[in-house]
Structures are given as structure tokens and as C-alpha cells.
Design a protein around this motif. Structure first.
Motif: not given
Ligand SMILES: [Zn+2]
Lengths: 199, 249
Positions: A34-35, A184, B55-56, B58-68
Motif C-alpha cells: 500500500y505504501n 533525488r 533529495g534523500r 526530503w524523501l526520508r522525512s516521509l513516513e510510512a502511512v497506515e492503510p485504511p
């Protein structure tokens, strides 16, 4: 038991018709898939549809999985990626309007409870800023070409190693690295450029 | 990129080493030294390194999201058709659900509208975000800021547009809240009338999930970045329709 053994056993049980084993596989992998789909497609609705399609495909082809040829997760990623290619081709026309039209990131709000509590202690501005930064990154990610996008998602968000990514995408490792570098860098340039206009 | 050898490695080599160097391993001490030296003197590779590193981050600041929460249920319905108690609070065999699960269901009926509200992205969207997605769209479409100069961006005009958007959001929220309120009232009434409510799980007919192998390989997003990809490139459609039922909980 090691992860690979556990999964191998689950797959065998599942191919033998064990519904509980299948449910266990779904429970184990749906978050990850999903992610990947969410970060690639940009919104939750598409991510849900895509995740469901991935599992339908997995269910139908589970008997073709060969543990000798690589990790289960790599196999799953390859399936996911093929469906993302299809999805991208189908929705190609409306991508630009999409990114204009939606904030696309309903999830940047849905942070873990512990963090929501921690955020409560921050000045509201700081918490909002943090969330908005993540939203911007998520939006900018949607603007990368699909080849670069999938490479950075698998590397920086899913922590896969170069070899696994190369296997899942069926491209040489050197190509994977080059796409990651470009992805990146392009993302950073896009964010810096846009950031300057906003602030 | 000009391939100029600086400090023992050229730009192509530099790029090849870039991801390994950023991972902090995989480079010998000597190689690392050449890499760093090149980075400091090369006008192309220096900025490339800085951008890739940013860029790396920024990307790593995104956390895993919880599916519905209903995703697993929907997947199981669409595949094996077998949904166990672990996934589903109500039982398929028609017996009453245990008290604890009923309590959770009750809680969900109240919690769901709240979380749905919290997750409304437009509601939380600030002026900065609206402007960001607007300028991002333009950047991607190749429009330069000066081209937009003629578009009215006077604060009053923009504020007006923003207020409009907010009014719509508030109206939307009010409508949704009204629907949820009705829903939960109906649920309460139902519960009051039928204390031992039988589980009403719909067993969707199994999707055809015969294990026919289907392997599509070596696919790419396009042959060339700027070349249109036509539907004809797609292989024969899958034998099974993969209708998704995201909303059926
Ligand atoms: Zn250089």
C-alpha cells in the motif's frame, strides 16, 4: 525461523489451499505494498485499488513463485511495479491536472498517535509546517518521471538494496543507482525552486 | 556532462560512485579521497552531490502511512473469499459477536466520522499549500514565473479565491457530518431493537482466482520519455476482471 523460511512455508500452505496462510500473507505485506502504491500513485483511493489488484495477481500466480530465484518481497515488488506501469499508462493524460487539483496527501495527517500527542506540545505552527513539508515532498514526488519515482521510493522509502531493486525492475544495478541519484537530485531541485516561490 | 578527469576520477565515475558514497560504505579509502576531491572542484558534480543528498533527506522525512482499516478485508473478499474473525469483527456463521467486538464496532461508529474529518486533506490545506501545488504544477508544466506575471495575484483576488475554497470545504464538512449523524442514530436505533443482532456479513462470490500463471515481464513506462504509449502496447487483457470494491465494508 528466518523470514524467508516462514514465508516459504506460508506460500506452500497457501498453494495447498490454506486460507489462513493466505490471510497471513495479506496481513504481512499489505502495508508495504500500500505504501509503495500510495507514494507512487499519489492518493489513497488509487493506492487501495492498486494494492487490491496486486493481491489478486499474487493470489492467481502464487504457484509460480520460486524461492530459488529470489526473495518473496522482490517477487511481490515486481508484481506491484508491473501494475504501476499499467496504472501510469492508463492515467498518463490526467497527471498534470491531478497534481494541480488535489493535495493528494490525506495521509500526512494520519500520523501515529504518539506523534500526534508530541505534536500537541509543539507550537501549532511548527506542527503544521512539518506536515506541510511532508505534503510538499509527496506532491513533488508525483512530478518525477515514473522511472525515477519508483527507484527512489524503493530505495529511500522501502529501504530495498540495489540488487533487489534491480531484480524487481529488471534493469542493471548501475541503471538503478543512476536513477536514484537523478531522482533525488531532481526532487531537491523541484522543491527548492518551488519553495522559493512560496516563501 | 563534460567528462573531465579531476583528481583521478571523471564525472561519469563520480556519478557511478555517488549512491555508494552517500550510503557511507562500499568505497575504499583511496577511492573516497578521489571522490571527495572531485566533488570539491567539479562545478557539475559538486552541486549534483548536494542536490542528491538534499533529495534523500526530503524523501526520508516521509513516513510510512497506515492503510485504511478495511483494506485487508476487501483484499480477502476479492481473493480467497475467506475472511477470518481476526480481520472481521462480525462473524460469518451468523452467531452473535462477542461483547468486546460489539463494543469496538460501537466505538468505530463514533470514531470513524471523526477520523474521516481529520483526514480531509482540503480542510487542512493552508494558503501556502494551495500556492505550492499551484506553482508545482506550473514548474512541471514548464511555465516560468514571469509568464504568470499577468495573472492577477493581487492579495485581494487570491484571498477571495481562498475564501471561496474554504466555504466549500466547510459546507462539504457540514453535509458529511449530517450524514454521519443520521447514520449513527439509525445504528443506535437498530441496536436498541435487535439486541442480539446477527452478523450481516455478505459473502461476496469468489472472484475467479484460479491459479493460472500470468507473467508479464520487462515492462516499461514508455519506450522513450516523450513518446506517447498507445493502448495497443498492452498485452491481452487479463482473463479475470479485477473489480475492486474499496468501499464495501
Ligand atoms: Zn564532475
Amino acid at each position: 525461523m528466518e523470514e524467508a523460511q516462514v514465508v516459504g512455508l506460508l506460500v506452500r500452505r497457501c498453494v495447498g489451499g490454506d486460507a489462513a496462510a493466505w490471510e497471513e500473507i495479506v496481513q504481512r505485506y499489505h502495508r508495504r505494498i500500500y505504501n509503495v502504491c500510495y507514494r507512487f500513485a499519489g492518493d489513497s483511493d488509487n493506492a487501495q485499488d492498486l494494492t487490491q489488484e496486486v493481491f489478486i495477481k499474487m493470489y492467481r500466480t502464487l504457484n509460480t513463485y520460486d524461492s530459488g530465484k529470489g526473495a518473496f518481497m522482490t517477487w511481490v515488488t515486481a508484481i506491484t511495479r508491473n501494475l504501476l506501469v499499467d496504472h501510469f499508462r492508463k492515467t498518463k493524460g490526467d497527471r498534470i491536472t491531478d497534481s494541480l487539483d488535489s493535495t493528494a496527501s490525506e495521509h500526512e495527517d494520519a500520523q501515529p498517535l504518539s506523534e500526534r500527542i508530541a505534536d500537541g506540545g509543539l507550537a501549532p505552527d511548527a506542527a503544521v509546517q512539518k506536515r506541510e513539508t511532508r505534503e510538499m515532498v509527496h506532491l513533488a514526488l508525483q512530478s518525477l518521471s515514473p522511472e525515477l519515482r519508483e527507484a527512489v521510493i524503493l530505495r529511500d522509502l522501502q529501504d530495498m538494496d540495489y540488487r533487489e531493486i534491480a531484480t524487481a525492475l529488471r534493469v542493471p544495478e548501475g541503471t538503478v543507482k543512476s536513477r536514484i541519484n537523478r531522482g533525488r537530485a531532481e526532487l531537491a531541485r523541484l522543491l527548492q525552486r518551488t519553495y522559493k516561490q512560496v516563501i | 556532462m563534460v567528462d573531465e578527469t579531476k583528481h583521478g576520477i571523471d564525472c561519469t565515475e563520480f556519478e557511478a560512485l555517488l549512491s555508494d558514497a552517500m550510503d557511507g560504505d562500499g568505497l575504499s579509502a583511496a577511492r573516497k579521497q578521489s571522490f571527495e576531491a572531485h566533488r570539491h572542484v567539479c562545478a557539475v558534480c559538486g552541486p549534483l552531490f548536494a542536490d542528491a543528498q538534499a533529495g534523500r533527506e526530503w524523501l526520508r522525512s516521509l513516513e510510512a502511512v497506515e492503510p485504511p482499516a478495511h483494506l485487508v478485508h476487501n483484499i480477502l473478499v476479492a481473493t480467497s473469499g475467506v475472511v477470518s474473525r481476526r480481520t472481521l469483527p462480525t462473524r460469518a456463521d451468523g452467531r452473535t459477536t462477542p461483547l468486546g467486538e460489539r463494543a469496538r464496532e460501537w466505538w468505530d461508529s463514533y470514531a470513524a466520522p471523526v477520523s474521516a474529518f481529520v483526514r480531509q486533506p482540503r480542510f487542512a490545506m493552508s494558503f501556502g499549500m494551495i500556492f505550492f501545488s499551484f506553482s508545482l504544477g506550473l514548474s512541471v508544466a514548464g511555465v516560468k514565473p514571469k509568464d504568470v506575471a499577468k495573472v492577477s495575484l493581487r492579495p485581494a483576488v487570491v484571498r477571495h479565491a481562498y475564501n471561496d475554497a474554504q466555504i466549500k470545504v466547510v459546507q462539504y464538512y457540514d453535509n458529511i457530518r449530517f450524514v454521519y449523524e443520521i447514520e449513527s442514530k439509525v445504528r443506535e436505533l437498530k441496536r436498541a431493537n435487535t439486541p442480539a443482532e446477527p452478523a450481516e456479513q455478505k459473502q461476496n462470490p469468489k472472484n475467479n482466482t484460479s491459479g493460472q500463471p500470468e507473467q508479464r515481464q520487462d515492462r516499461n513506462y514508455s519506450q522513450d520519455y516523450n513518446q506517447p504509449v498507445f493502448a495497443a502496447l498492452r498485452e491481452a487483457p487479463p482473463a479475470v476482471s479485477t473489480t475492486t470494491n474499496r468501499r464495501s465494508v
